[in-house]
Design an enzyme around this catalytic site. Structure first.
Site, PDB file in Angstrom:
ATOM      1  N   LYS A 126      -9.386  10.691   7.936  1.00 21.18           N
ATOM      2  CA  LYS A 126      -8.151  10.539   8.715  1.00 21.18           C
ATOM      3  C   LYS A 126      -6.937  10.451   7.792  1.00 21.18           C
ATOM      4  O   LYS A 126      -6.814   9.509   7.021  1.00 21.18           O
ATOM      5  CB  LYS A 126      -8.189   9.262   9.550  1.00 21.18           C
ATOM      6  CG  LYS A 126      -6.997   9.213  10.513  1.00 21.18           C
ATOM      7  CD  LYS A 126      -6.718   7.817  11.037  1.00 21.18           C
ATOM      8  CE  LYS A 126      -5.622   7.100  10.304  1.00 21.18           C
ATOM      9  NZ  LYS A 126      -4.278   7.665  10.451  1.00 21.18           N
ATOM     10  N   GLY A 174      -4.922   2.521   0.842  1.00 19.91           N
ATOM     11  CA  GLY A 174      -3.793   2.103   1.661  1.00 19.91           C
ATOM     12  C   GLY A 174      -3.360   0.706   1.278  1.00 19.91           C
ATOM     13  O   GLY A 174      -3.537   0.280   0.134  1.00 19.91           O
ATOM     14  N   SER A 175      -2.820  -0.005   2.255  1.00 13.84           N
ATOM     15  CA  SER A 175      -2.250  -1.320   1.953  1.00 13.84           C
ATOM     16  C   SER A 175      -3.340  -2.382   1.792  1.00 13.84           C
ATOM     17  O   SER A 175      -4.429  -2.266   2.367  1.00 13.84           O
ATOM     18  CB  SER A 175      -1.305  -1.727   3.084  1.00 13.84           C
ATOM     19  OG  SER A 175      -2.028  -1.780   4.290  1.00 13.84           O
ATOM     20  N   THR A 176      -3.012  -3.410   1.043  1.00 13.39           N
ATOM     21  CA  THR A 176      -3.942  -4.514   0.838  1.00 13.39           C
ATOM     22  C   THR A 176      -4.244  -5.196   2.171  1.00 13.39           C
ATOM     23  O   THR A 176      -5.386  -5.594   2.435  1.00 13.39           O
ATOM     24  CB  THR A 176      -3.328  -5.509  -0.177  1.00 13.39           C
ATOM     25  OG1 THR A 176      -3.193  -4.810  -1.424  1.00 13.39           O
ATOM     26  CG2 THR A 176      -4.212  -6.728  -0.381  1.00 13.39           C
ATOM     27  N   GLU A 177      -3.224  -5.257   3.029  1.00 10.49           N
ATOM     28  CA  GLU A 177      -3.395  -5.892   4.345  1.00 10.49           C
ATOM     29  C   GLU A 177      -4.502  -5.205   5.156  1.00 10.49           C
ATOM     30  O   GLU A 177      -5.437  -5.862   5.653  1.00 10.49           O
ATOM     31  CB  GLU A 177      -2.046  -5.755   5.052  1.00 10.49           C
ATOM     32  CG  GLU A 177      -1.888  -6.473   6.338  1.00 10.49           C
ATOM     33  CD  GLU A 177      -0.601  -5.985   7.022  1.00 10.49           C
ATOM     34  OE1 GLU A 177       0.243  -5.322   6.378  1.00 10.49           O
ATOM     35  OE2 GLU A 177      -0.471  -6.254   8.226  1.00 10.49           O
ATOM     36  N   GLY A 201      -6.732  -3.116   3.979  1.00 11.70           N
ATOM     37  CA  GLY A 201      -7.959  -3.201   3.173  1.00 11.70           C
ATOM     38  C   GLY A 201      -8.731  -4.490   3.468  1.00 11.70           C
ATOM     39  O   GLY A 201      -9.959  -4.478   3.611  1.00 11.70           O
ATOM     40  N   GLU A 227      -8.985   1.193  -2.385  1.00 10.84           N
ATOM     41  CA  GLU A 227      -7.909   1.418  -3.361  1.00 10.84           C
ATOM     42  C   GLU A 227      -6.640   0.899  -2.700  1.00 10.84           C
ATOM     43  O   GLU A 227      -6.166   1.504  -1.744  1.00 10.84           O
ATOM     44  CB  GLU A 227      -7.723   2.912  -3.651  1.00 10.84           C
ATOM     45  CG  GLU A 227      -8.938   3.607  -4.184  1.00 10.84           C
ATOM     46  CD  GLU A 227      -9.001   3.577  -5.693  1.00 10.84           C
ATOM     47  OE1 GLU A 227      -8.220   2.836  -6.317  1.00 10.84           O
ATOM     48  OE2 GLU A 227      -9.842   4.303  -6.240  1.00 10.84           O
ATOM     49  N   CYS A 262       1.079   3.688  -5.668  1.00 15.84           N
ATOM     50  CA  CYS A 262       0.395   2.387  -5.766  1.00 15.84           C
ATOM     51  C   CYS A 262       0.387   1.887  -7.211  1.00 15.84           C
ATOM     52  O   CYS A 262       0.465   0.690  -7.457  1.00 15.84           O
ATOM     53  CB  CYS A 262      -1.023   2.523  -5.255  1.00 15.84           C
ATOM     54  SG  CYS A 262      -1.839   3.934  -5.974  1.00 15.84           S
ATOM     55  N   GLU A 273       4.565  -5.923  -3.566  1.00 19.01           N
ATOM     56  CA  GLU A 273       4.706  -4.472  -3.681  1.00 19.01           C
ATOM     57  C   GLU A 273       5.824  -3.992  -2.756  1.00 19.01           C
ATOM     58  O   GLU A 273       5.768  -4.194  -1.547  1.00 19.01           O
ATOM     59  CB  GLU A 273       3.394  -3.802  -3.296  1.00 19.01           C
ATOM     60  CG  GLU A 273       3.428  -2.325  -3.550  1.00 19.01           C
ATOM     61  CD  GLU A 273       2.133  -1.638  -3.161  1.00 19.01           C
ATOM     62  OE1 GLU A 273       1.657  -1.886  -2.046  1.00 19.01           O
ATOM     63  OE2 GLU A 273       1.623  -0.863  -3.982  1.00 19.01           O
TER      64      GLU A 273
HETATM   65  P1  NAP Z   1      -1.699   1.496   5.459  1.00 17.37           P
HETATM   66  O1  NAP Z   1      -0.819   1.056   6.541  1.00 17.37           O
HETATM   67  O2  NAP Z   1      -2.760   0.588   4.990  1.00 17.37           O
HETATM   68  O3  NAP Z   1      -2.314   2.877   5.930  1.00 17.37           O
HETATM   69  C1  NAP Z   1      -3.279   3.585   5.205  1.00 17.37           C
HETATM   70  C2  NAP Z   1      -4.155   4.366   6.160  1.00 17.37           C
HETATM   71  O4  NAP Z   1      -4.907   3.467   6.970  1.00 17.37           O
HETATM   72  C3  NAP Z   1      -3.365   5.238   7.129  1.00 17.37           C
HETATM   73  O5  NAP Z   1      -4.093   6.411   7.392  1.00 17.37           O
HETATM   74  C4  NAP Z   1      -3.302   4.354   8.357  1.00 17.37           C
HETATM   75  O6  NAP Z   1      -3.081   5.062   9.540  1.00 17.37           O
HETATM   76  C5  NAP Z   1      -4.678   3.728   8.344  1.00 17.37           C
HETATM   77  N1  NAP Z   1      -4.788   2.464   9.072  1.00 17.37           N
HETATM   78  C6  NAP Z   1      -3.789   1.636   9.515  1.00 17.37           C
HETATM   79  N2  NAP Z   1      -4.319   0.556  10.131  1.00 17.37           N
HETATM   80  C7  NAP Z   1      -5.669   0.698  10.077  1.00 17.37           C
HETATM   81  C8  NAP Z   1      -6.776  -0.090  10.525  1.00 17.37           C
HETATM   82  N3  NAP Z   1      -6.588  -1.265  11.147  1.00 17.37           N
HETATM   83  N4  NAP Z   1      -8.025   0.333  10.284  1.00 17.37           N
HETATM   84  C9  NAP Z   1      -8.240   1.508   9.640  1.00 17.37           C
HETATM   85  N5  NAP Z   1      -7.238   2.308   9.202  1.00 17.37           N
HETATM   86  C10 NAP Z   1      -5.970   1.910   9.403  1.00 17.37           C
HETATM   87  O7  NAP Z   1      -0.906   1.883   4.180  1.00 17.37           O
HETATM   88  P2  NAP Z   1       0.322   2.842   4.078  1.00 17.37           P
HETATM   89  O8  NAP Z   1       1.545   2.092   4.460  1.00 17.37           O
HETATM   90  O9  NAP Z   1       0.031   4.099   4.799  1.00 17.37           O
HETATM   91  O10 NAP Z   1       0.312   3.174   2.507  1.00 17.37           O
HETATM   92  C11 NAP Z   1       0.966   2.410   1.569  1.00 17.37           C
HETATM   93  C12 NAP Z   1      -0.011   1.504   0.843  1.00 17.37           C
HETATM   94  O11 NAP Z   1      -1.083   2.231   0.277  1.00 17.37           O
HETATM   95  C13 NAP Z   1       0.630   0.792  -0.302  1.00 17.37           C
HETATM   96  O12 NAP Z   1       0.356  -0.582  -0.236  1.00 17.37           O
HETATM   97  C14 NAP Z   1      -0.029   1.394  -1.546  1.00 17.37           C
HETATM   98  O13 NAP Z   1      -0.110   0.590  -2.650  1.00 17.37           O
HETATM   99  C15 NAP Z   1      -1.342   1.791  -1.055  1.00 17.37           C
HETATM  100  N6  NAP Z   1      -1.902   2.892  -1.844  1.00 17.37           N
HETATM  101  C16 NAP Z   1      -2.886   2.608  -2.749  1.00 17.37           C
HETATM  102  C17 NAP Z   1      -3.426   3.603  -3.536  1.00 17.37           C
HETATM  103  C18 NAP Z   1      -4.507   3.312  -4.521  1.00 17.37           C
HETATM  104  O14 NAP Z   1      -5.128   4.243  -4.991  1.00 17.37           O
HETATM  105  N7  NAP Z   1      -4.778   2.092  -4.851  1.00 17.37           N
HETATM  106  C19 NAP Z   1      -2.970   4.906  -3.384  1.00 17.37           C
HETATM  107  C20 NAP Z   1      -1.965   5.168  -2.463  1.00 17.37           C
HETATM  108  C21 NAP Z   1      -1.443   4.136  -1.685  1.00 17.37           C
HETATM  109  P3  NAP Z   1      -1.572   5.300  10.069  1.00 17.37           P
HETATM  110  O15 NAP Z   1      -0.845   6.089   9.055  1.00 17.37           O
HETATM  111  O16 NAP Z   1      -1.770   6.071  11.300  1.00 17.37           O
HETATM  112  O17 NAP Z   1      -0.991   3.940  10.286  1.00 17.37           O
END
Ligand code: NAP
Ligand code: MG
Length: 496
Positions: A195, A247-250, A252, A269, A303, A400
């Site tokens: 997704k 994605g976000s730590t939250e 995760g 990640e 990230c 972050e």
């Molecule tokens: P996010 O809100 O955690 O979203 C990441 C993905 O998860 C999106 O596809 C999102 O869908 C989906 N998602 C949201 N809620 C979910 C749930 N309850 N269960 C399963 N999936 C869910 O993060 P973001 O705001 O898109 O991305 C920014 C974050 O990603 C930053 O904190 C960054 O540090 C982190 N990041 C980390 C890395 C790494 O390699 N460590 C790389 C890139 C980014 P929707 O888009 O539809 O909400």
């Protein structure tokens, strides 16, 4: 002298560059995209679609299907069937051939994909063209090579795939994150339900077209667009063997709670708060380039961004002066213009979050500096920003921000630099700038982060494992270590 269209000033000549935009037409977008399940584009069960928009022009680019629980169930069934019927039975060298084909078609269509990425996500075309797309192809090429050599990767052990991998990716490197997830999963014999993020679905859907073009067997990769709830349905589906999340730590943490007590494998990640540490013996001009690349690259939507600068007190004034001068030359604007250094912030929500932190930093007592670059009237923009005199306890030094905002602190001794660098909840990356090799090794070994760059920053290679410590997650992607996340490795091997 050329007309003053963009504000990019060449220091040597005093000339300004004319705009040099790529045409949005190159993206060849359709009006509407369906879900990619079992090798075909199919309508969502609910009949619902959502708009994906350009964060710079704010125009609607296309309508995209929203997958719900029923679509997730269909995709997992297709992935299971493909796993058992085709993919896990295929000779590994044949799996490798498919990955090579995908890599080659990505190269052939790289301009179209780069323009799509910049339109949908807001990153400058220079980056999508020169960084994202070459890395995407490289990931498929690299993993294609591993497909028939897995026993050499783990000598003396038996290896087998896990089954169906559920993969969820963010919006900052949409196609690259898809490649990081799909390429190792396929090379190791797993099938995929993935997704993309809600705001950046288009390059994943173009990847679906490429998978059709290379005749990948139906069901091996299923691509479901949708919201966070779609991701949650993938995580909860009982017939998924592994979840890979970036994605976000939250989110995760939520996923980890959901999976506790199940036998699903998990890699996470998550976020980061990396420090670039600059010692007084460093090559300062080189360090300035690294710092700029570290935090302003991709609008700071990285990230592993170098979102903190720790500079030795004796050179602090000089380095900050050089940094401000360099920042004044950065162009913020149209992501499709080849002169643009900093594109659009990915969404209104993210811009609000960044602006919130700009207020927090000033309230906390740090001194703000922003460049004088004019910003376009429409769209989501944030100029490159410094916070001087940040302190360790400030939220801008701990949390972050995920935007082009750098918090600067000084240090006097090596130990102080190490302590400050490690004093956040994260541990994804770091940078050390020094002329002394011994100091570089000494400090790098003590930075608790998955990647530490020396005298450079934000360099990636598919052969190099990437991942975090602490709240930055666990598991590695890339390299031999990244393969482990998709394999059962044992004395006897085989499937689960
Ligand atoms: P996010 O809100 O955690 O979203 C990441 C993905 O998860 C999106 O596809 C999102 O869908 C989906 N998602 C949201 N809620 C979910 C749930 N309850 N269960 C399963 N999936 C869910 O993060 P973001 O705001 O898109 O991305 C920014 C974050 O990603 C930053 O904190 C960054 O540090 C982190 N990041 C980390 C890395 C790494 O390699 N460590 C790389 C890139 C980014 P929707 O888009 O539809 O909400
Ligand atoms: Mg978008």
């Amino acid at each position: 002298m050329a007309k003053k269209h963009s504000n990019k000033l060449d220091f040597d000549t005093g000339w300004h560059y004319d705009p040099a935009p790529e045409s949005p037409e190159l993206a060849k977008l359709k009006d509407s995209y369906d879900l990619f399940i079992d090798g075909k584009f199919v309508k969502p069960t609910s009949g619902k679609y959502f708009d994906t928009t350009s964060p710079s022009s704010q125009k609607i680019l296309a309508k995209v299907a929203e997958a719900d629980k029923r679509d997730v169930a269909k995709a997992v069934t297709a992935a299971r069937k493909a796993y058992e019927g085709t993919w896990s039975r295929l000779r590994p060298s044949e799996r490798g051939k498919y990955l090579f084909r995908i890599a080659r078609v990505i190269q052939e269509r790289s301009r179209e994909l780069a323009v799509t990425e910049s339109l949908d996500g807001g990153k400058p075309i220079r980056e999508s063209r020169d960084i994202d797309l070459p890395l995407v192809a490289a990931h498929f090429f690299y993993h294609a090579g591993w497909a028939d050599k897995l026993s050499y990767a783990f000598p003396g052990r038996k290896v087998g795939p896990l089954g169906v991998a559920g993969q969820i990716i963010p919006w900052n490197f949409p196609l690259l994150m898809a490649a990081w997830k799909i390429a190792p999963a396929l090379a190791t014999g797993n099938t995929v339900v993935i997704k993309p993020a809600e705001t950046t679905p288009l390059t994943s859907l173009k990847l679906a077209e490429i998978l059709q073009e290379v005749d990948l067997p139906p069901g091996v990769v299923n691509i479901l667009t949708g919201a966070g709830s779609t991701g949650e349905c993938i995580v909860r589906h009982p017939d998924v063997d592994k979840i890979a999340f970036t994605g976000s730590t939250e989110v995760g943490k939520l996923i980890r709670k959901t999976l506790a007590g199940t036998d699903k494998r998990l890699t996470l990640e998550l976020g980061g708060k990396a420090a670039n540490i600059v010692f007084e013996d460093a090559a300062l001009d080189q360090a300035v380039e690294g710092i700029v690349n570290g935090i302003f690259f991709n609008q700071g939507h990285v990230c592993c961004a170098g979102s903190r600068l720790l500079v030795q007190e004796s050179i602090s004034e000089k380095l900050v002066r050089k940094l401000k001068d360099r920042m004044e030359t950065l162009v913020v604007g149209d992501p499709l213009d080849k002169n643009t250094d900093i594109g659009a912030i990915n969404s209104k929500e993210q811009l609000k979050k960044i602006q919130g932190y700009l207020k927090v930093g000033q309230r906390e007592g740090a001194e703000i500096f922003q460049t004088s670059c004019p910003l376009p009237k429409r769209g989501n923009w944030c100029p490159p920003t410094l916070f001087l005199n940040a302190s360790q306890s400030h939220r801008i030094s701990q949390e972050e921000i995920f935007g082009p905002v750098l918090a600067i602190q000084t240090f006097r001794t090596v130990d102080e630099a190490i302590e400050k660098a490690n004093n956040t909840p994260f541990g994804l990356s770091g940078g050390v700038w020094t002329d002394k090799g011994a100091k570089a090794f000494h400090v790098s070994e003590r930075i608790k982060a998955g990647v530490v760059w020396n005298n450079t920053f934000n360099k990636f290679d598919p052969a190099s494992p990437f991942g975090g410590y602490k709240e930055s997650g666990f598991g590695r992607e890339g390299g031999r270590h990244g393969l482990e996340a998709y394999l059962n490795i044992s004395e006897t091997g085989g499937n689960r």
